[in-house]
Design an enzyme around this catalytic site. Structure first.
Site, PDB file in Angstrom:
ATOM      1  N   HIS A  62      18.044   0.865 -13.422  1.00 34.46           N
ATOM      2  CA  HIS A  62      17.818   2.314 -13.434  1.00 34.46           C
ATOM      3  C   HIS A  62      17.722   2.859 -12.006  1.00 34.46           C
ATOM      4  O   HIS A  62      18.345   3.876 -11.663  1.00 34.46           O
ATOM      5  CB  HIS A  62      16.514   2.638 -14.179  1.00 34.46           C
ATOM      6  CG  HIS A  62      16.552   2.364 -15.643  1.00 34.46           C
ATOM      7  ND1 HIS A  62      17.571   2.800 -16.468  1.00 34.46           N
ATOM      8  CD2 HIS A  62      15.673   1.704 -16.454  1.00 34.46           C
ATOM      9  CE1 HIS A  62      17.319   2.416 -17.715  1.00 34.46           C
ATOM     10  NE2 HIS A  62      16.178   1.752 -17.721  1.00 34.46           N
TER      11      HIS A  62
ATOM     12  N   HIS B 177      15.571  -5.030 -15.065  1.00 40.96           N
ATOM     13  CA  HIS B 177      15.846  -3.875 -15.915  1.00 40.96           C
ATOM     14  C   HIS B 177      15.581  -2.568 -15.157  1.00 40.96           C
ATOM     15  O   HIS B 177      16.445  -1.679 -15.119  1.00 40.96           O
ATOM     16  CB  HIS B 177      14.963  -3.938 -17.164  1.00 40.96           C
ATOM     17  CG  HIS B 177      15.180  -2.796 -18.110  1.00 40.96           C
ATOM     18  ND1 HIS B 177      16.061  -2.851 -19.156  1.00 40.96           N
ATOM     19  CD2 HIS B 177      14.621  -1.554 -18.160  1.00 40.96           C
ATOM     20  CE1 HIS B 177      16.052  -1.711 -19.812  1.00 40.96           C
ATOM     21  NE2 HIS B 177      15.185  -0.899 -19.227  1.00 40.96           N
ATOM     22  N   GLU B 178      14.417  -2.466 -14.555  1.00 43.32           N
ATOM     23  CA  GLU B 178      14.072  -1.240 -13.846  1.00 43.32           C
ATOM     24  C   GLU B 178      14.905  -1.051 -12.583  1.00 43.32           C
ATOM     25  O   GLU B 178      15.210   0.081 -12.194  1.00 43.32           O
ATOM     26  CB  GLU B 178      12.573  -1.231 -13.502  1.00 43.32           C
ATOM     27  CG  GLU B 178      11.642  -1.319 -14.711  1.00 43.32           C
ATOM     28  CD  GLU B 178      11.901  -0.245 -15.758  1.00 43.32           C
ATOM     29  OE1 GLU B 178      12.428   0.826 -15.396  1.00 43.32           O
ATOM     30  OE2 GLU B 178      11.594  -0.486 -16.937  1.00 43.32           O
TER      31      GLU B 178
END
Length: 448
Positions: free
Chosen positions: A23, A19-20
């Protein structure tokens, strides 16, 4: 306990990292300077600074993560670096950066489901052993031995498929269809059944039984394949190859009956008769007591020889590379739609808030799926990744979806939402998330 902790750390660690990274990767593509990439919160237990100046950390609390980007709203920025700040990028670039996290979770889920498909999917055929009276399925003329092939338009290759289709029917009212295949034939029949706010507001423990199905299971002869060292069975004198014939003078013909006797008899002597190479041997078994989910149960320390299943009892699905990829996309879409539908039903009150789960339940499910094998753990990981992606897209301030909502308004109005309104919204979002976490944790504790 250690396995529970290890399972959830691995599961959450993988999901948070992906997920990170979503980003981080898009931020770098857009020319934003990333100050910190953290998996976990709290005090760092590992730290590495890359040549680009990004600090990569692994923190002590593995319940989340974050990517901290250079931003003029958080402090003074040297003139030479102002072009690398998050806030100076176009609204569409900021939308891409924020959306990349949840999208990474969906991509991960697709990849995991594709791997599962590539391994080959094998399951017991969803055949009906019997139908419960006054149940939804009892409205049809389905008979024992029939195999469910489709439920509400969803193909059923396994009981897992049936369970997922039933999950989508919770809280619904209307007429739906079930298609089944007659025993020993290729003939199929489709019938209708009606539901009226089915299981609305309840916390069902088994959707299949609530639907009215007693699943067919192969009879497992209670022949011992392993005796656990130091267990109650070893102390009683059980040997590999023994077949249980009777307990307390009552005949035993299948493994589940034996397990039932043992579980309900903690610290209680059981007179067991086993067949050992054609001879009847009398044994005295005292199951060890162990607490499971608040209930004291008996354990013998035995494993059974698995049953030999015929091709007619097993449904096997093989996939090539392209087929596995398509399956990954289809399964991810199916689980995404189910998650969104469940959240909507929870908001409407059709699904009880008691179904909301927190880290304790996730840890237990992760541990159980790990015990069940690699495929089970991978499917659980994929579902958790879908859930994380969907939840982060909810339009709640503090979540990615909340940021996307503000950026969407900015794109339409061509000016950002005021800092005062955003500040109020973030405080409200934080309170809402805290309340949701409190309910989930309460439910976890109540299930212990």
């Amino acid at each position: 306990m250690l396995q529970n902790i290890l399972s959830i750390v691995i599961a959450l660690g993988v999901l948070i990292t992906f997920h990170e990274f979503g980003h981080y990767y898009i931020a770098r593509l857009c020319g934003v300077k990333v100050l910190r990439f953290s998996v976990g919160f709290g005090k760092p237990i590992y730290r590495h600074v890359s040549r680009s100046g990004t600090e990569f950390t692994l923190a002590m609390i593995p319940l989340g993560g974050y990517v901290r980007m250079l931003d003029e709203r958080e402090g003074d920025v040297p003139d030479a670096l102002k072009g690398q700040t998050f806030n100076c990028k176009t609204v569409w670039q900021r939308i891409a950066i924020v959306a990349a996290g949840p999208i990474a979770n969906f991509i991960l889920a697709i990849a995991i489901y594709a791997v599962v498909a590539g391994m080959g999917i094998q399951a017991i055929a969803p055949k009906v052993a019997s139908v419960t009276e006054n149940s939804p399925l009892s409205q049809t003329q389905i008979e024992p031995g029939a195999e469910i092939t489709q439920l509400n338009g969803v193909a059923a290759h396994s009981w897992e498929d049936v369970n997922l289709a039933l999950a989508d029917l919770i809280g619904r009212t209307g007429t739906y269809t079930v298609r089944y295949q007659f025993l020993g034939t290729n003939l199929e029949r489709e019938e209708r059944f009606t539901l009226n706010r089915w299981l609305a507001g309840e916390e069902p423990s088994n959707l299949i039984s609530e639907f009215g199905v007693v699943p067919w299971r192969p009879q497992v002869v209670p022949t011992i394949s392993e005796v656990v060292t130091g267990g109650a069975a070893e102390k009683a004198g059980f040997l590999k190859g023994d077949t249980v014939k009777a307990i307390n003078a009552e005949p035993v013909s299948d493994w589940q009956s034996f397990v039932s006797w043992v579980q309900k008899s903690p610290d209680t002597a059981l007179d067991v008769v086993v067949d050992r190479s054609g001879q009847k041997i009398d044994l005295s078994l005292v199951p060890y007591a162990r607490e499971v989910n608040g209930t004291v149960m008996g354990f013998a320390g035995l494993a059974v020889e698995p049953p030999v299943l015929s091709d007619d009892d097993i449904r096997t699905r093989e996939f090539g590379f392209l087929g596995a990829a398509v399956y990954g996309v289809q399964q991810t879409w199916k689980m995404t739609a189910l998650t969104v539908s469940s959240i909507g039903k929870m908001i409407q009150g059709l699904i009880s808030l008691d179904n909301l789960s927190g880290p304790i339940t996730i840890a237990k499910v992760a541990s159980a799926s790990a015990d069940s094998g690699v495929q089970s753990f991978l499917k659980f990981l994929a579902y958790l990744s879908v859930s994380l992606g969907v939840l982060n897209l909810l339009p709640i301030p503090m979540l990615d979806g909340g940021h996307l909502l503000f950026f969407g308004i900015e794109a339409v109005r061509r000016k950002p939402v005021s800092e005062r309104i955003q500040g109020f919204a973030y405080r409200f979002g934080a309170s809402l998330l805290f309340a949701m976490m409190a309910v989930a944790l309460f439910n976890d504790i109540a299930r212990l």
